[in-house]
Structures are given as C-alpha cells and as structure tokens.
Design an enzyme around this catalytic site. Structure first.
Site, PDB file in Angstrom:
ATOM      1  N   SER A  64       0.801  -1.246   0.000  1.00 11.87           N
ATOM      2  CA  SER A  64       0.000   0.000   0.000  1.00 11.87           C
ATOM      3  C   SER A  64       0.821   1.277   0.000  1.00 11.87           C
ATOM      4  O   SER A  64       0.249   2.357  -0.151  1.00 11.87           O
ATOM      5  CB  SER A  64      -0.950   0.016   1.188  1.00 11.87           C
ATOM      6  OG  SER A  64      -2.051  -0.802   0.911  1.00 11.87           O
ATOM      7  N   LYS A  67       0.291   3.378  -2.910  1.00 14.87           N
ATOM      8  CA  LYS A  67      -0.900   4.234  -3.035  1.00 14.87           C
ATOM      9  C   LYS A  67      -0.509   5.718  -3.045  1.00 14.87           C
ATOM     10  O   LYS A  67      -1.228   6.556  -3.577  1.00 14.87           O
ATOM     11  CB  LYS A  67      -1.903   3.926  -1.913  1.00 14.87           C
ATOM     12  CG  LYS A  67      -2.547   2.518  -2.050  1.00 14.87           C
ATOM     13  CD  LYS A  67      -3.484   2.196  -0.905  1.00 14.87           C
ATOM     14  CE  LYS A  67      -4.349   0.961  -1.080  1.00 14.87           C
ATOM     15  NZ  LYS A  67      -3.701  -0.341  -1.070  1.00 14.87           N
ATOM     16  N   TYR A 189      -4.110  -2.522 -10.372  1.00 16.54           N
ATOM     17  CA  TYR A 189      -3.985  -2.302  -8.913  1.00 16.54           C
ATOM     18  C   TYR A 189      -3.035  -3.332  -8.281  1.00 16.54           C
ATOM     19  O   TYR A 189      -2.141  -2.981  -7.502  1.00 16.54           O
ATOM     20  CB  TYR A 189      -5.380  -2.368  -8.256  1.00 16.54           C
ATOM     21  CG  TYR A 189      -5.307  -2.390  -6.743  1.00 16.54           C
ATOM     22  CD1 TYR A 189      -5.033  -1.223  -6.027  1.00 16.54           C
ATOM     23  CD2 TYR A 189      -5.481  -3.578  -6.028  1.00 16.54           C
ATOM     24  CE1 TYR A 189      -4.938  -1.248  -4.634  1.00 16.54           C
ATOM     25  CE2 TYR A 189      -5.388  -3.612  -4.638  1.00 16.54           C
ATOM     26  CZ  TYR A 189      -5.117  -2.437  -3.954  1.00 16.54           C
ATOM     27  OH  TYR A 189      -5.006  -2.463  -2.575  1.00 16.54           O
ATOM     28  N   TYR A 241      -4.862   3.668   8.038  1.00 16.40           N
ATOM     29  CA  TYR A 241      -6.225   3.124   8.162  1.00 16.40           C
ATOM     30  C   TYR A 241      -6.818   3.488   9.522  1.00 16.40           C
ATOM     31  O   TYR A 241      -6.791   4.657   9.906  1.00 16.40           O
ATOM     32  CB  TYR A 241      -6.240   1.605   7.910  1.00 16.40           C
ATOM     33  CG  TYR A 241      -5.217   1.203   6.890  1.00 16.40           C
ATOM     34  CD1 TYR A 241      -5.348   1.634   5.568  1.00 16.40           C
ATOM     35  CD2 TYR A 241      -4.071   0.472   7.224  1.00 16.40           C
ATOM     36  CE1 TYR A 241      -4.390   1.320   4.621  1.00 16.40           C
ATOM     37  CE2 TYR A 241      -3.111   0.161   6.278  1.00 16.40           C
ATOM     38  CZ  TYR A 241      -3.278   0.585   4.993  1.00 16.40           C
ATOM     39  OH  TYR A 241      -2.325   0.282   4.073  1.00 16.40           O
ATOM     40  N   VAL A 259       1.277  -3.757   3.730  1.00 11.31           N
ATOM     41  CA  VAL A 259       1.269  -5.067   4.397  1.00 11.31           C
ATOM     42  C   VAL A 259       2.528  -5.900   4.129  1.00 11.31           C
ATOM     43  O   VAL A 259       2.684  -6.979   4.694  1.00 11.31           O
ATOM     44  CB  VAL A 259       0.000  -5.917   4.078  1.00 11.31           C
ATOM     45  CG1 VAL A 259      -1.242  -5.337   4.717  1.00 11.31           C
ATOM     46  CG2 VAL A 259      -0.166  -6.113   2.584  1.00 11.31           C
TER      47      VAL A 259
HETATM   48  N1  GLN Z   1      -2.313  -5.367  -1.981  1.00 13.46           N
HETATM   49  C1  GLN Z   1      -2.818  -5.241  -0.648  1.00 13.46           C
HETATM   50  C2  GLN Z   1      -4.321  -5.447  -0.638  1.00 13.46           C
HETATM   51  O1  GLN Z   1      -4.981  -4.947  -1.480  1.00 13.46           O
HETATM   52  C3  GLN Z   1      -2.458  -3.909  -0.088  1.00 13.46           C
HETATM   53  C4  GLN Z   1      -2.948  -3.710   1.342  1.00 13.46           C
HETATM   54  C5  GLN Z   1      -1.997  -2.976   2.240  1.00 13.46           C
HETATM   55  O2  GLN Z   1      -0.790  -2.925   2.033  1.00 13.46           O
HETATM   56  N2  GLN Z   1      -2.540  -2.468   3.324  1.00 13.46           N
HETATM   57  O3  GLN Z   1      -4.862  -6.108   0.197  1.00 13.46           O
END
Ligand code: GLN
Length: 305
Positions: A64, A67, A189, A241, A259
């Site tokens: 993420s 992002k 994505y 989050y 993650v």
């Molecule tokens: N690719 C992961 C997902 O969509 C990214 C989530 C993350 O890093 N929080 O679940």
C-alpha cells in the site's frame, strides 16, 4: 545531522531482538514466504545525505505504500477534479473494508484505503496508454533509478486470492465510480502493490514530498507546493487506516504503511525515513516499524508538532 547514524543504530539494536508479537501477512500467499527477521532502516535528508542500518538495501513488496505514488500521478494528471472521485476523510476502518461504500454511494473515503486506491487506478487507466509500463516509468523518473520492477509472483498471488478487492471494485462500479473494465483495474492495482523497492530506494522516491525544490528526471517538480502539502495531509490523517490517529499521536509525522511491512514517514523540509520489518500488528501495520518511528521522533525531538 551527523547523529542520525548513531540514533538509528541505537534504536535498531534496542528493537532487533525484542519479542515481536506481530504476524507476517499471508492472505497474499507470496508475502508469507518472506523471512520475518528482516529489519532495515534508511533516512535520507533533503540534502541527499543517506544513513542506513540492517536490511536497508533489500528489496521488498511495498504494497500500500504504492498508493502514494498512484495518487501522485493521478493528481498530476487530473488536478483538483480528482476529489470528485475520492474523498479526503479518514475512514476509521480497516484498509479493505466495504462498509462505508454503500452509504457513501461508491465514493471512497480517501485514496489510501483499498477502495480509494482502486478508484485512483481506474483514473490512471483512463489517462495512460500502457498503464503498467507508464506507471513504472513515472516511478523510475521521480527517483532517478532505472532499477525498479514489479514482482509478477506477488501480483499473480494476489490476483488468485484478491476476493475482497474484486468485491470492492465491482461494488464501486455499480455506483458508476469505476469507468474501465473491472479486470483491467484490478490487474493494474495488483501490479502497483507488487512494486519492489528497498528502504533506501523508498526514502529516495519520496523526497519530492519533503523537498519543495525536488526535480524529477525531466527537470520538473513532481507536485506543486500546494499539492505536496495536501498529499502529506492525507498521509497524516489516513496513512494507517484505523490506526492513523495512533500513528500521528505516537510518531507525529505524515506516513504510509504497507502489508509487506514497510513504513515511510516524511518530515517536510527535512527528511524521509523508511523502516521495514514484515511482522504486522492487528491493524496491518509493521509492529517494529511503528515502534522504531515512535522512538526516533522521541529521541531526536523532531516531528511536525
Ligand atoms: N495489496 C494489498 C491489498 O490490497 C495492499 C494492502 C496494504 O498494504 N494495506 O490487500
């Protein structure tokens, strides 16, 4: 300034052998194959002085953290129009939650939860000829580094198990806020999440958020000063989050986690710091990464507050 090396070394040694109650993410099976013992830190200041310790040069799945990069490119391309598609409010919910979308008519709360990043990917697909290639070139361009790549293995692994993201994308499309084909948006994505960079490379790629005068390879600023302020503001309020408040409270810097166990934090006009430790706390943020950064801003006494 010279103290950075000593400070990161001290905190690294402090935390290296603590009992880490976190868990390596394995809902994307390929992420579960990474050794839990990896632990790396890099700090790079706006004068390009760089300090590292541990596994700071090993590449890992940034997940993420990407992002921020997809948002940056979409913001360059769309300007303020972008906020018609995605909001800038903290969600207070887990990164992969579907809960608020029904009440919000398919407009994600912010670009740093999965729903928001999926809409941003849709925006990018509408603009780019070859989305994966063009996005990768954009990343290479802003960090002056041609040695960047996606992991096909991680992207494929997520594609096979990405049921929640598939649900999110379909659900948003039902409200008309996805314009392209669901499978194209998800494929893009998953690839953006599967980008691999080291801590040192991540610090380098985000210098444009710390340094107003930072220029990409084409000699242009990546974002305007006002846009960089806004991206930092969304990182501060939404980067972790339903733990965003906790991160701001403990660390006091805009940041973003993934993650894969990476966390990037920005001190505007000062530095970018990146920590990688794959074991995650229950909110999906690196356990040691959060602790490292809390100790770092506490010991240096430098945060944005
Ligand atoms: N690719 C992961 C997902 O969509 C990214 C989530 C993350 O890093 N929080 O679940």
């Amino acid at each position: 300034m010279e103290n950075y090396q000593k400070i990161i070394e001290d905190i690294y040694l402090n935390l290296k052998n603590v009992n880490d109650p976190g868990k390596v993410a394995n809902y994307i099976p390929e992420l579960g194959t990474v050794s839990a013992d990896n632990f790396g830190i890099n700090i790079t200041d706006i004068h390009r002085k760089s300090f590292s310790i541990g596994d700071a040069d090993k590449k890992f799945s940034i997940q993420s953290i990407s992002k921020i990069l997809t948002l940056t490119l979409a913001y360059q391309l769309e300007g303020e129009e972008l906020w018609k598609r995605v909001d800038v409010e903290p969600s207070g919910n887990p990164f992969n939650s579907l809960l608020q979308l029904e009440a919000d008519f398919g407009k994600p709360r912010n670009p740093f939860i999965n729903a928001g990043a999926i809409v941003i990917c849709d925006v990018l697909i509408s603009h780019l000829k070859n989305p994966k290639e063009d996005f990768l070139n954009f990343c290479k361009d802003i960090c002056h580094n041609n040695n960047l790549a996606y992991s096909d293995k991680v992207a494929q692994s997520e594609k096979e198990t990405g049921f929640r993201n598939t649900a999110l994308c379909n659900f948003i499309k039902s409200f008309g806020n996805i314009k392209n084909k669901v499978e194209d948006v998800l494929d893009f994505y998953f690839y953006t999440c599967a980008l691999e960079l080291s801590c040192a490379e991540l610090s380098q790629i985000f210098l444009f958020l710390a340094d107003d005068h930072f220029l990409c390879q084409k000699g242009k600023t990546v974002l305007t000063e006002s846009q960089a302020k806004r991206v930092n503001a969304i990182m501060l309020t939404c980067g972790f989050y339903d733990e965003s408040g906790e991160f701001a409270f403990r660390v006091g810097l805009p940041g973003k986690s993934g993650v894969g166990g990476g966390i990037v934090a920005i001190h505007p006009d000062n530095y970018v710091i990146t920590v990688w430790s794959p074991k995650l706390n229950p909110k999906g943020n690196s356990y040691k990464g959060m602790h490292f950064l809390e100790q770092f801003t506490t010991q240096t006494g430098i945060s944005i507050f």
